[in-house]
Design a protein around this motif. Structure first.
Motif, PDB file in Angstrom:
ATOM      1  N   GLU A   9     -47.908 -70.764  69.547  1.00 16.27           N
ATOM      2  CA  GLU A   9     -49.090 -70.621  68.714  1.00 16.27           C
ATOM      3  C   GLU A   9     -50.265 -70.380  69.643  1.00 16.27           C
ATOM      4  OE1 GLU A   9     -49.524 -73.842  65.965  1.00 16.27           O
ATOM      5  OE2 GLU A   9     -47.368 -73.997  65.718  1.00 16.27           O
ATOM      6  N   ASN A  10     -50.853 -69.216  69.550  1.00 10.99           N
ATOM      7  CA  ASN A  10     -51.959 -68.862  70.434  1.00 10.99           C
ATOM      8  C   ASN A  10     -53.147 -68.353  69.633  1.00 10.99           C
ATOM      9  OD1 ASN A  10     -50.561 -69.429  72.851  1.00 10.99           O
ATOM     10  ND2 ASN A  10     -49.477 -67.498  72.678  1.00 10.99           N
ATOM     11  N   SER A  11     -53.634 -69.174  68.729  1.00  9.71           N
ATOM     12  CA  SER A  11     -54.819 -68.813  67.959  1.00  9.71           C
ATOM     13  C   SER A  11     -56.012 -69.589  68.518  1.00  9.71           C
ATOM     14  CB  SER A  11     -54.618 -69.144  66.476  1.00  9.71           C
ATOM     15  OG  SER A  11     -54.590 -70.545  66.293  1.00  9.71           O
ATOM     16  N   SER A  12     -57.181 -69.318  68.000  1.00 12.72           N
ATOM     17  CA  SER A  12     -58.372 -70.040  68.471  1.00 12.72           C
ATOM     18  C   SER A  12     -58.301 -71.524  68.099  1.00 12.72           C
ATOM     19  CB  SER A  12     -59.630 -69.404  67.888  1.00 12.72           C
ATOM     20  OG  SER A  12     -59.581 -69.430  66.480  1.00 12.72           O
ATOM     21  N   ASP A  13     -57.547 -71.860  67.052  1.00 14.04           N
ATOM     22  CA  ASP A  13     -57.426 -73.256  66.602  1.00 14.04           C
ATOM     23  C   ASP A  13     -56.308 -74.006  67.340  1.00 14.04           C
ATOM     24  OD1 ASP A  13     -59.201 -72.261  64.769  1.00 14.04           O
ATOM     25  OD2 ASP A  13     -57.925 -72.560  63.045  1.00 14.04           O
ATOM     26  N   THR A  14     -55.250 -73.299  67.696  1.00 13.38           N
ATOM     27  CA  THR A  14     -54.045 -73.953  68.183  1.00 13.38           C
ATOM     28  C   THR A  14     -53.528 -73.265  69.427  1.00 13.38           C
ATOM     29  OG1 THR A  14     -53.473 -74.350  65.876  1.00 13.38           O
ATOM     30  CG2 THR A  14     -51.746 -74.689  67.473  1.00 13.38           C
ATOM     31  N   LEU A  15     -53.078 -74.054  70.368  1.00  8.96           N
ATOM     32  CA  LEU A  15     -52.396 -73.531  71.540  1.00  8.96           C
ATOM     33  C   LEU A  15     -51.235 -74.469  71.824  1.00  8.96           C
ATOM     34  CD1 LEU A  15     -52.182 -71.550  73.880  1.00  8.96           C
ATOM     35  CD2 LEU A  15     -53.710 -73.030  75.172  1.00  8.96           C
ATOM     36  N   GLY A  16     -50.034 -73.992  71.676  1.00  7.49           N
ATOM     37  CA  GLY A  16     -48.884 -74.860  71.910  1.00  7.49           C
ATOM     38  C   GLY A  16     -47.604 -74.192  71.462  1.00  7.49           C
ATOM     39  N   HIS A  17     -46.577 -74.989  71.333  1.00  6.53           N
ATOM     40  CA  HIS A  17     -45.271 -74.510  70.927  1.00  6.53           C
ATOM     41  C   HIS A  17     -44.960 -75.038  69.538  1.00  6.53           C
ATOM     42  CE1 HIS A  17     -45.354 -74.307  75.271  1.00  6.53           C
ATOM     43  NE2 HIS A  17     -44.499 -73.318  75.154  1.00  6.53           N
ATOM     44  N   SER A  18     -44.190 -74.285  68.790  1.00  7.17           N
ATOM     45  CA  SER A  18     -43.910 -74.705  67.423  1.00  7.17           C
ATOM     46  C   SER A  18     -42.427 -74.981  67.227  1.00  7.17           C
ATOM     47  CB  SER A  18     -44.380 -73.646  66.421  1.00  7.17           C
ATOM     48  OG  SER A  18     -43.370 -72.727  66.126  1.00  7.17           O
ATOM     49  N   GLY A  19     -42.148 -75.757  66.223  1.00 11.57           N
ATOM     50  CA  GLY A  19     -40.786 -76.028  65.804  1.00 11.57           C
ATOM     51  C   GLY A  19     -40.532 -75.479  64.418  1.00 11.57           C
ATOM     52  N   TYR A  20     -41.350 -74.520  64.006  1.00 10.36           N
ATOM     53  CA  TYR A  20     -41.233 -73.975  62.657  1.00 10.36           C
ATOM     54  C   TYR A  20     -39.920 -73.251  62.448  1.00 10.36           C
ATOM     55  CZ  TYR A  20     -46.297 -74.697  62.437  1.00 10.36           C
ATOM     56  OH  TYR A  20     -47.546 -75.239  62.476  1.00 10.36           O
ATOM     57  N   PHE A  32     -40.186 -68.087  53.177  1.00  6.55           N
ATOM     58  CA  PHE A  32     -39.907 -69.473  52.832  1.00  6.55           C
ATOM     59  C   PHE A  32     -40.014 -70.329  54.086  1.00  6.55           C
ATOM     60  CE2 PHE A  32     -37.532 -66.753  49.976  1.00  6.55           C
ATOM     61  CZ  PHE A  32     -37.884 -67.254  48.740  1.00  6.55           C
ATOM     62  N   SER A  33     -40.512 -71.559  53.923  1.00  5.59           N
ATOM     63  CA  SER A  33     -40.580 -72.519  55.021  1.00  5.59           C
ATOM     64  C   SER A  33     -39.505 -73.569  54.826  1.00  5.59           C
ATOM     65  CB  SER A  33     -41.944 -73.209  55.048  1.00  5.59           C
ATOM     66  OG  SER A  33     -42.944 -72.275  55.351  1.00  5.59           O
ATOM     67  N   PHE A  34     -38.885 -73.977  55.933  1.00  6.63           N
ATOM     68  CA  PHE A  34     -37.831 -74.982  55.890  1.00  6.63           C
ATOM     69  C   PHE A  34     -38.175 -76.107  56.847  1.00  6.63           C
ATOM     70  CE2 PHE A  34     -35.827 -70.974  54.662  1.00  6.63           C
ATOM     71  CZ  PHE A  34     -35.287 -71.338  53.444  1.00  6.63           C
ATOM     72  N   ALA A  35     -37.283 -77.093  56.962  1.00  7.40           N
ATOM     73  CA  ALA A  35     -37.498 -78.223  57.865  1.00  7.40           C
ATOM     74  C   ALA A  35     -37.717 -77.722  59.288  1.00  7.40           C
ATOM     75  CB  ALA A  35     -36.301 -79.162  57.810  1.00  7.40           C
TER      76      ALA A  35
END
Length: 76
Positions: A9-20, A32-35
């Motif tokens: 995630e490299n937006s102005s709000d967030t910088l990090g790694h995701s588990g999406y 669709f979003s899942f666990a």
């Protein structure tokens, strides 16, 4: 279904790694979003075997990963 797993995630709000874990259904043109994954990661290898989605390795903040997660789409 087309799955999108983890990432950076490299937006102005967030910088990090995701588990999406998200999926796109081309028949209905819907997302669709899942666990979430148990481990945030990017650059993981993905495979489908016997109806399960496997996320293999990748990297998380400051380290390479040597883990595998198995996702069952029928049970989320």
């Amino acid at each position: 279904m087309l799955y999108a797993v983890g990432g950076q995630e490299n937006s102005s709000d967030t910088l990090g790694h995701s588990g999406y874990l998200n999926a796109y259904d081309p028949v209905t043109s819907a997302w669709f979003s899942f666990a979430d994954l148990q481990q945030t990661r990017h650059r993981a290898g993905l495979a489908v075997l016997a109806g399960y989605l496997y996320s293999v390795g990748g990297a998380s903040p400051n380290t390479d990963l040597d883990i595998v997660e198995r996702y069952n789409p029928e049970r989320d």
